[in-house]
Scaffold this motif. Structure first.
Motif, PDB file in Angstrom:
ATOM      1  N   LEU A  29       0.839  -1.191   0.000  1.00 21.00           N
ATOM      2  CA  LEU A  29       0.000   0.000   0.000  1.00 21.00           C
ATOM      3  C   LEU A  29       0.879   1.247   0.000  1.00 21.00           C
ATOM      4  O   LEU A  29       1.905   1.282   0.682  1.00 21.00           O
ATOM      5  CB  LEU A  29      -0.872   0.033   1.253  1.00 21.00           C
ATOM      6  N   ILE A  39      -3.101   2.160  11.186  1.00 19.70           N
ATOM      7  CA  ILE A  39      -3.214   0.746  10.843  1.00 19.70           C
ATOM      8  C   ILE A  39      -2.574  -0.098  11.936  1.00 19.70           C
ATOM      9  O   ILE A  39      -3.137  -1.099  12.365  1.00 19.70           O
ATOM     10  CB  ILE A  39      -2.573   0.457   9.470  1.00 19.70           C
ATOM     11  N   LEU A  46     -12.439  -2.623   6.433  1.00 20.87           N
ATOM     12  CA  LEU A  46     -12.489  -3.050   5.026  1.00 20.87           C
ATOM     13  C   LEU A  46     -13.902  -3.358   4.553  1.00 20.87           C
ATOM     14  O   LEU A  46     -14.081  -3.884   3.460  1.00 20.87           O
ATOM     15  CB  LEU A  46     -11.632  -4.307   4.833  1.00 20.87           C
ATOM     16  N   PRO A 107     -10.927  -6.477  -1.425  1.00 20.28           N
ATOM     17  CA  PRO A 107      -9.938  -6.551  -0.344  1.00 20.28           C
ATOM     18  C   PRO A 107     -10.393  -7.568   0.702  1.00 20.28           C
ATOM     19  O   PRO A 107     -11.530  -7.532   1.159  1.00 20.28           O
ATOM     20  CB  PRO A 107      -9.921  -5.150   0.248  1.00 20.28           C
ATOM     21  N   ILE A 110      -5.983  -7.066   5.734  1.00 17.22           N
ATOM     22  CA  ILE A 110      -4.840  -6.165   5.834  1.00 17.22           C
ATOM     23  C   ILE A 110      -4.004  -6.631   7.016  1.00 17.22           C
ATOM     24  O   ILE A 110      -4.544  -6.998   8.059  1.00 17.22           O
ATOM     25  CB  ILE A 110      -5.265  -4.685   5.948  1.00 17.22           C
ATOM     26  N   ALA A 117       2.906  -2.710   5.708  1.00 17.49           N
ATOM     27  CA  ALA A 117       1.482  -3.013   5.592  1.00 17.49           C
ATOM     28  C   ALA A 117       1.202  -3.652   4.236  1.00 17.49           C
ATOM     29  O   ALA A 117       1.644  -3.149   3.196  1.00 17.49           O
ATOM     30  CB  ALA A 117       0.646  -1.756   5.751  1.00 17.49           C
ATOM     31  N   LYS A 118       0.493  -4.773   4.251  1.00 15.45           N
ATOM     32  CA  LYS A 118       0.131  -5.489   3.030  1.00 15.45           C
ATOM     33  C   LYS A 118      -1.378  -5.669   3.004  1.00 15.45           C
ATOM     34  O   LYS A 118      -2.022  -5.809   4.040  1.00 15.45           O
ATOM     35  CB  LYS A 118       0.790  -6.871   2.984  1.00 15.45           C
ATOM     36  N   LEU A 119      -1.937  -5.679   1.794  1.00 25.26           N
ATOM     37  CA  LEU A 119      -3.364  -5.896   1.599  1.00 25.26           C
ATOM     38  C   LEU A 119      -3.533  -7.133   0.725  1.00 25.26           C
ATOM     39  O   LEU A 119      -2.933  -7.228  -0.348  1.00 25.26           O
ATOM     40  CB  LEU A 119      -4.003  -4.682   0.919  1.00 25.26           C
TER      41      LEU A 119
END
Length: 154
Positions: A29, A39, A46, A107, A110, A117-119
């Motif tokens: 992101l 976050i 989401l 999505p 997360i 941070a990854k989605l």
């Protein structure tokens, strides 16, 4: 040595109820400073989020990241569009697949992985009402079988 960690901060439980998820992709992101702090504090939602490919780039829309309390005037807008970082080959594949009728990018989760941070986004095909009913029936039958097995072997 960097510690490998992967813990979910927020999940979109409704996504698997509304879509058949066929493929998943892990995307980075592009965030502002106060967004990553929010976050990490777990203040992300989401529920109404969706992803879309536009101009050869993937963006996530309506992902709500609450404002950071100590962020004064440098705070971010909670529901702004955020760019997702994917490989060019993955984006090209997604462009072709999302143009087919009924497919969309959803999505799913997360999380923080190695401090970033990854989605997790999924390519999903929308479920009809009868599909949802069928899934509920299967879930109930599985639960009944589990219950019977538990009673039998106690």
């Amino acid at each position: 040595m960097a510690k490998k960690e992967s813990n979910a901060i927020a999940t979109n439980r409704k996504a698997r109820h509304d879509f058949f998820i066929e493929e998943t992709y892990e995307a980075g992101l592009v965030l502002q400073g106060t967004e990553i702090k929010s976050i990490r504090a777990g203040r992300v939602n989401l529920k109404d989020a969706f992803a879309r490919v536009s101009n050869g780039e993937v963006y996530v829309h309506n992902m709500h990241i609450s404002t950071y309390e100590q962020g004064n005037r440098h705070n971010h807008e909670p529901t702004r569009s955020r760019k997702l970082l994917l490989h060019r080959s993955e984006i090209n594949k997604l462009i072709g697949q999302t143009q087919m009728k009924g497919y969309s990018l959803v999505p799913l989760k997360i999380y923080i992985k190695n401090g970033v941070a990854k989605l997790l986004i999924g390519l999903g095909k929308g479920k009809k009402k009868y599909d949802k009913r069928e899934d509920l029936k299967q879930k109930a039958a599985k639960r009944d079988v589990e219950r019977a097995m538990k009673e039998r072997f106690q």
